[in-house]
Design a protein around this motif. Sequence first.
Motif, short mmCIF file in Angstrom:
data_model
loop_
_atom_site.label_atom_id
_atom_site.label_comp_id
_atom_site.label_asym_id
_atom_site.label_seq_id
_atom_site.Cartn_x
_atom_site.Cartn_y
_atom_site.Cartn_z
N GLY A 87 0.84 -1.19 0.00
CA GLY A 87 0.00 0.00 0.00
C GLY A 87 0.87 1.24 0.00
N ALA A 98 -2.55 6.76 4.75
CA ALA A 98 -2.27 7.16 3.37
C ALA A 98 -1.99 8.67 3.29
N THR A 147 -6.45 8.87 5.12
CA THR A 147 -7.26 7.70 5.43
C THR A 147 -6.41 6.67 6.16
N TRP A 176 -5.58 2.74 7.24
CA TRP A 176 -5.69 1.43 6.64
C TRP A 176 -5.08 0.35 7.54
N HIS A 177 -5.56 -0.88 7.34
CA HIS A 177 -4.97 -2.02 8.04
C HIS A 177 -5.06 -3.27 7.17
N THR A 178 -4.21 -4.25 7.49
CA THR A 178 -4.25 -5.54 6.81
C THR A 178 -3.75 -6.61 7.76
N TRP A 237 -4.95 -4.35 1.64
CA TRP A 237 -5.14 -3.33 2.67
C TRP A 237 -6.60 -2.91 2.68
N LYS A 238 -7.19 -2.75 3.87
CA LYS A 238 -8.60 -2.37 4.04
C LYS A 238 -8.66 -1.06 4.81
N GLU A 239 -9.53 -0.14 4.36
CA GLU A 239 -9.71 1.11 5.10
C GLU A 239 -10.39 0.80 6.42
#
Length: 116
Positions: free
Chosen positions: A22, A45, A49, A51-53, A60-62
Amino acid sequence: MGVSTSPASAAAAPATCFGYTGNFNDYGADFVDWKYGPDECFGVAPSGTIWHTWSGAGGWKEMPGSGRALTTVAYFENSAGKAVKVITETGNYYCNYDDYATNTWGGWYATSTDHC
């Protein structure tokens, strides 16, 4: 397994965690070795925003709650859940908590400098 970052640039710092890459601001991304839950990575970001995964996430998900931040600053965990703390560009702190019983992240809420 950790997080790898390339040298920071003015626009973005690519980071790879669990094989997912990301683009993050100059603060990069953090790997968190949770004791009770699966390990996870967090980053902010260039847009702010959050993010994590995690292993098996597919990318990567918001983070839920539409939060915006400058960077992540702390991580907390007990047997009931985990929390991530961020700081905004204006110096305000916010946390988001994941309840292990429901595996659900709540929304962002204002907090003090010392805890979530």
